[in-house]
Design a protein around this motif. Structure first.
Motif, short mmCIF file in Angstrom:
data_model
loop_
_atom_site.label_atom_id
_atom_site.label_comp_id
_atom_site.label_asym_id
_atom_site.label_seq_id
_atom_site.Cartn_x
_atom_site.Cartn_y
_atom_site.Cartn_z
N LYS A 139 41.51 78.83 4.45
CA LYS A 139 41.31 77.72 3.31
C LYS A 139 41.17 76.67 3.21
O LYS A 139 41.30 75.69 3.97
N ILE A 140 40.95 76.15 1.86
CA ILE A 140 40.52 75.14 1.87
C ILE A 140 41.61 74.63 0.33
O ILE A 140 41.60 74.90 -0.30
N ALA A 141 43.09 73.68 0.09
CA ALA A 141 43.65 73.62 -0.01
C ALA A 141 43.66 72.03 -0.20
O ALA A 141 43.64 71.15 -0.32
N VAL A 142 43.33 72.29 -1.61
CA VAL A 142 43.71 70.50 -2.94
C VAL A 142 45.18 70.18 -3.52
O VAL A 142 45.52 71.00 -4.19
N TYR A 143 45.43 69.66 -3.00
CA TYR A 143 47.20 68.84 -3.73
C TYR A 143 47.06 67.89 -5.25
O TYR A 143 46.54 67.16 -4.77
N ASP A 144 47.12 68.45 -6.18
CA ASP A 144 46.54 66.86 -7.10
C ASP A 144 48.29 66.71 -7.61
O ASP A 144 48.50 67.89 -8.61
N TYR A 145 48.00 65.47 -7.14
CA TYR A 145 49.16 64.79 -8.38
C TYR A 145 49.34 65.12 -9.37
O TYR A 145 50.32 64.95 -10.33
N ALA A 146 48.50 65.14 -11.12
CA ALA A 146 48.57 64.97 -12.21
C ALA A 146 48.81 67.04 -12.39
O ALA A 146 48.56 66.77 -13.59
N GLY A 147 48.15 68.04 -11.16
CA GLY A 147 48.53 69.17 -11.71
C GLY A 147 47.66 70.10 -11.68
O GLY A 147 46.68 69.87 -12.24
N SER A 148 47.84 71.23 -10.45
CA SER A 148 46.33 71.75 -10.34
C SER A 148 45.82 72.56 -11.94
O SER A 148 44.77 72.41 -11.44
N GLU A 149 46.87 73.26 -12.84
CA GLU A 149 45.70 73.84 -13.72
C GLU A 149 45.48 72.51 -14.64
O GLU A 149 43.84 73.42 -14.85
#
Length: 265
Positions: A145-155
């Protein structure tokens, strides 16, 4: 009669402080005596889940990395890696999205390029076996799996940037407020749950699941007793047949105890 219970962890079984609800192990042992199987289904790493429920890890089934790895009592039932070219393409594209960091979720370890502030703490929470490397493109492991951590909010941010290109090639799932997961299109928690059902000889009508986010929806489609948590988004609630009290109210345990009294478990 319900013979298999599967539950998500974050926002579902776990309380907001990341701890199991009081009385979980007592309930687990009581269910085991009745012949009811219990499974943890999570986007978390398998090694992390083992630590999360260490006292009963040998008696439990695990659907880890959103279904890319399925284990039952220490034995692998299923695992499926992402094509290497896909992995490299997602890394390159995710690097172009602002306010994001990347976790490569390998079969042997998780990999990051920078252990920093909030991201580092999040990685340590969900990936107990991890390494910091100079370049994710140089990692040689089966990537689940590749997981992206999005500080601004993933959605609101990374999903809008990356889904148009990758949505038809990969299973792109908003799995939390700040997390966007990329997995094989033929793999999800529902696929993992069906592997366990097949192994144990349990039907959809004998299965109960709990979840709170979009990556739990495939499990809801594989069980009659599908529960969305009260704290789940409305769209997720519409995919479930029933609703459980919020994770902070120990909703998973409350529902199980209620169905025990009704004789369904």
């Amino acid at each position: 009669m319900i013979k298999l219970i599967a539950t998500d962890m974050d926002g579902t079984l776990l309380k907001d402080d990341g701890k199991l609800p009081e009385g979980f192990y007592e309930l687990f042992h009581r269910l085991a005596e009745k012949g009811v199987y219990f499974a943890i289904a999570s986007g978390r790493q398998y090694y992390t889940l083992l630590d999360n429920v260490a006292p009963v890890k040998e008696k439990m089934a695990f659907i880890a990395e959103n279904g890319a790895v399925v284990m039952h009592r220490g034995k692998e039932l299923f695992s499926c890696a992402v094509d290497r070219r896909m992995v490299e393409g997602i890394i390159r594209d995710a690097r172009e999205v602002e306010n994001c960091d990347i976790v490569l979720c390998g079969k042997n370890s998780a990999y990051i390029e920078a252990e920093k502030d909030v991201f580092g703490e999040e990685v340590k929470k969900y990936y107990h076996r991890w390494q910091s490397v100079p370049d994710l493109l140089a990692v040689r492991d089966d990537i689940l799996k590749i997981a992206v951590y999005d500080y601004a909010g993933s959605e609101e941010n990374s999903y809008r940037e990356l889904y148009p290109k990758w949505g038809r090639k990969m299973n792109v799932t908003v799995s939390g407020k700040h997390w966007l997961d990329f997995g094989r299109p033929d793999v999800d928690k529902g696929v993992g749950l069906r592997q366990i059902q097949k192994t144990l000889g349990v039907s959809e009508g004998e299965t109960m699941i709990f979840g709170d986010y979009f990556n739990d929806v495939p499990m809801m489609e594989a069980a009659y007793y599908s529960y969305a948590m009260e704290n789940a988004p409305e769209e997720v609630k519409r995919k479930a047949r029933f609703e459980a009290p919020a994770n902070q109210e120990e909703g998973v345990l409350e529902v199980i105890r209620k169905l025990e009294k009704e004789g369904l478990i």
